[in-house]
Design a protein around this motif. Sequence first.
Motif, PDB file in Angstrom:
ATOM      1  N   GLY A 191      -8.514  -0.749  -1.762  1.00 55.83           N
ATOM      2  CA  GLY A 191      -7.694  -1.866  -2.227  1.00 55.83           C
ATOM      3  C   GLY A 191      -6.803  -1.476  -3.397  1.00 55.83           C
ATOM      4  N   LEU A 192      -7.244  -0.465  -4.157  1.00 55.66           N
ATOM      5  CA  LEU A 192      -6.453  -0.010  -5.309  1.00 55.66           C
ATOM      6  C   LEU A 192      -6.760   1.466  -5.550  1.00 55.66           C
ATOM      7  CD1 LEU A 192      -4.557  -0.967  -7.698  1.00 55.66           C
ATOM      8  CD2 LEU A 192      -6.644  -1.057  -9.067  1.00 55.66           C
ATOM      9  N   GLU A 250       1.735   4.591  -1.951  1.00 56.13           N
ATOM     10  CA  GLU A 250       2.366   3.280  -1.724  1.00 56.13           C
ATOM     11  C   GLU A 250       3.116   3.254  -0.393  1.00 56.13           C
ATOM     12  OE1 GLU A 250       2.831   1.440  -6.218  1.00 56.13           O
ATOM     13  OE2 GLU A 250       4.622   2.247  -5.263  1.00 56.13           O
ATOM     14  N   THR A 292      -1.011   1.739   0.379  1.00 57.28           N
ATOM     15  CA  THR A 292      -2.107   1.582  -0.589  1.00 57.28           C
ATOM     16  C   THR A 292      -1.546   1.129  -1.935  1.00 57.28           C
ATOM     17  OG1 THR A 292      -3.340   3.354   0.502  1.00 57.28           O
ATOM     18  CG2 THR A 292      -4.018   2.785  -1.735  1.00 57.28           C
ATOM     19  N   ALA A 293      -2.071   0.022  -2.470  1.00 55.55           N
ATOM     20  CA  ALA A 293      -1.660  -0.442  -3.797  1.00 55.55           C
ATOM     21  C   ALA A 293      -2.147   0.555  -4.839  1.00 55.55           C
ATOM     22  CB  ALA A 293      -2.248  -1.819  -4.078  1.00 55.55           C
ATOM     23  N   CYS A 294      -1.317   0.800  -5.858  1.00 52.67           N
ATOM     24  CA  CYS A 294      -1.656   1.842  -6.842  1.00 52.67           C
ATOM     25  C   CYS A 294      -1.524   1.336  -8.261  1.00 52.67           C
ATOM     26  CB  CYS A 294      -0.682   3.008  -6.716  1.00 52.67           C
ATOM     27  SG  CYS A 294      -0.940   4.007  -5.272  1.00 52.67           S
ATOM     28  N   ARG A 341       5.427   5.749 -10.363  1.00 53.21           N
ATOM     29  CA  ARG A 341       5.991   6.650  -9.361  1.00 53.21           C
ATOM     30  C   ARG A 341       6.615   7.856 -10.062  1.00 53.21           C
ATOM     31  NH1 ARG A 341       8.904   2.745  -4.893  1.00 53.21           N
ATOM     32  NH2 ARG A 341       6.990   1.690  -4.271  1.00 53.21           N
ATOM     33  N   ASP A 347       4.058  -3.534 -16.230  1.00 57.45           N
ATOM     34  CA  ASP A 347       4.342  -3.695 -14.790  1.00 57.45           C
ATOM     35  C   ASP A 347       5.817  -3.441 -14.502  1.00 57.45           C
ATOM     36  OD1 ASP A 347       5.541  -5.898 -15.895  1.00 57.45           O
ATOM     37  OD2 ASP A 347       4.556  -7.373 -14.607  1.00 57.45           O
ATOM     38  N   LYS A 376       5.348   1.463 -13.956  1.00 61.61           N
ATOM     39  CA  LYS A 376       4.172   0.613 -13.737  1.00 61.61           C
ATOM     40  C   LYS A 376       2.937   1.450 -13.967  1.00 61.61           C
ATOM     41  CE  LYS A 376       5.374  -2.645 -10.177  1.00 61.61           C
ATOM     42  NZ  LYS A 376       4.972  -3.010  -8.829  1.00 61.61           N
ATOM     43  N   LEU A 401      -4.611  -4.819 -11.379  1.00 67.35           N
ATOM     44  CA  LEU A 401      -4.016  -5.523 -10.236  1.00 67.35           C
ATOM     45  C   LEU A 401      -2.729  -6.230 -10.668  1.00 67.35           C
ATOM     46  CD1 LEU A 401      -7.207  -6.971  -8.477  1.00 67.35           C
ATOM     47  CD2 LEU A 401      -5.776  -5.065  -7.700  1.00 67.35           C
ATOM     48  N   SER A 449      -0.078  -3.574 -10.912  1.00 68.09           N
ATOM     49  CA  SER A 449       0.305  -3.113  -9.581  1.00 68.09           C
ATOM     50  C   SER A 449       1.133  -4.166  -8.849  1.00 68.09           C
ATOM     51  CB  SER A 449      -0.978  -2.767  -8.824  1.00 68.09           C
ATOM     52  OG  SER A 449      -0.736  -2.644  -7.474  1.00 68.09           O
ATOM     53  N   GLY A 450       0.768  -5.448  -9.045  1.00 66.59           N
ATOM     54  CA  GLY A 450       1.461  -6.522  -8.339  1.00 66.59           C
ATOM     55  C   GLY A 450       2.698  -7.028  -9.061  1.00 66.59           C
TER      56      GLY A 450
END
Length: 428
Positions: A64-65, A83, A87-89, A93, A200, A265, A309, A312-313
């Motif tokens: 999930g992360l 990503e 896959t959420a990271c 980047r 973020d 992020k 989270l 990431s979001g």
Amino acid sequence: MNILVVGSGGREHAIIRKLKEDPRVETVYCAPGNGGIARDAELVDIPAMDIAALVEFAKANDIGLAVVAPDDPLVAGAVDALEQAGTACFGPRKAAAQLEGSKIFAKEFMHRNGIPTGSAEVFEDPQAALAYVREAPLPVVVKADGLALGKGVRICETREAAEAAVRAMMQEKAFGKSGERIVVEEFLTGPEVSVLAFTDGSAVAPMVSSMDHKRALDGDQGLNTGGMGTIAPNPYYTEEIAEQCMREIFQPTVDGMREEGRPFKGCLYFGLMLTPDGPKVIEYNCRFGDPEAQVVLPLLETSLLDAMLAVSGGTLDPQTIRNRDKSACCVIVASGGYPESYGSGFPISLPEPGSDEEIFVAGAREQDGGLVTAGGRVLGVTAVADTLEEAVQKAYGLAEQVRFEGAYMRRDIGRRALEADQHGKDRI
Ligand code: AMP
Ligand code: GLY
């Protein structure tokens, strides 16, 4: 939720321990991890730089992360690849990781965006660099452009030393491609502060400030290391300085990166120097510091999973990031000889940590059901207490019970901070 943490040191152990406080965390995998981390996570036999294998593993294991903790895979584009595969990271980047991956990029970025930092010149030609350091005011700071395991910075007191540093980096290629281009920077003075901040890409939420102790020996003598201990909060970092840093450094950095099409992020590390002319950036890192994470994360009150989270979001609300009103100290127990050559394979005997005490394992592997040394920095022994003085006492009390052949530690982690506390926080 299943989580994959990439990396293998004390920092990764601290991240895992903190994540596991959240009941929503199911299985934590660590690639490749170490023998101590194996007690808190399932080890995955994939090196941090094998990005293709990490992507496959994440897809196959319902991750999930993914938390990419070290600089090398971040700079190499691990988050981009993960990503892209869905896959959420947590982590920047490649384009944003350049803040650490290239000191020239970072310096030019700061100049473009009016972020306070030392003045500097960039060189691609060794002759031009040599001519420059023959005239520059001393001391002068010579930095390799790329990643160099924390060894790419030389503070040169004499012209001979400066010329030797330029030659070693540009001509003898002591750091390979990392030193083909260099930055020659003015020497700054003042207390150093590390600030790790969640961002973020738009909002920025600093965690508690900290102080690293980079030299191997007491009194800041000896060679530079990856860090021999940390304390938090840093007494030099007053409320007023924090506000100034947010205004002049943190928010402009995050905004500048976003506006340049490289939104950052993850955890952005500000290495600051509180100079007589105000706070200036010495360096950016694109990740949690090690061993800063070992004091900053135990002082984080908010769930680390929630924070990661939100980062990431893209929904980070700085109001939700809270720190405990306590102090922490981490003492690194290292192998005799570190940061130069040292032996390994020595059996480690560990004391039982009490409440608000933790032993983070950095350089050890499992053998016959026990741990043996397998690195320069072996353990990070952390204690949290109401005051810095108590935290330092508790950390040393525990660290002194660690046994392995050749173990050594600095005896003065936190001393300078305690003196600063006594002399008043506003003396600079
Ligand atoms: P780094 O490898 O970038 O973390 O740098 C190592 C250390 O060198 C820093 O923590 C500072 O203590 C010191 N340093 C780097 N740049 C400067 C500078 N411009 N002036 C004084 N000290 C510096
Ligand atoms: N402790 C310094 C760093 O993580 O770069």
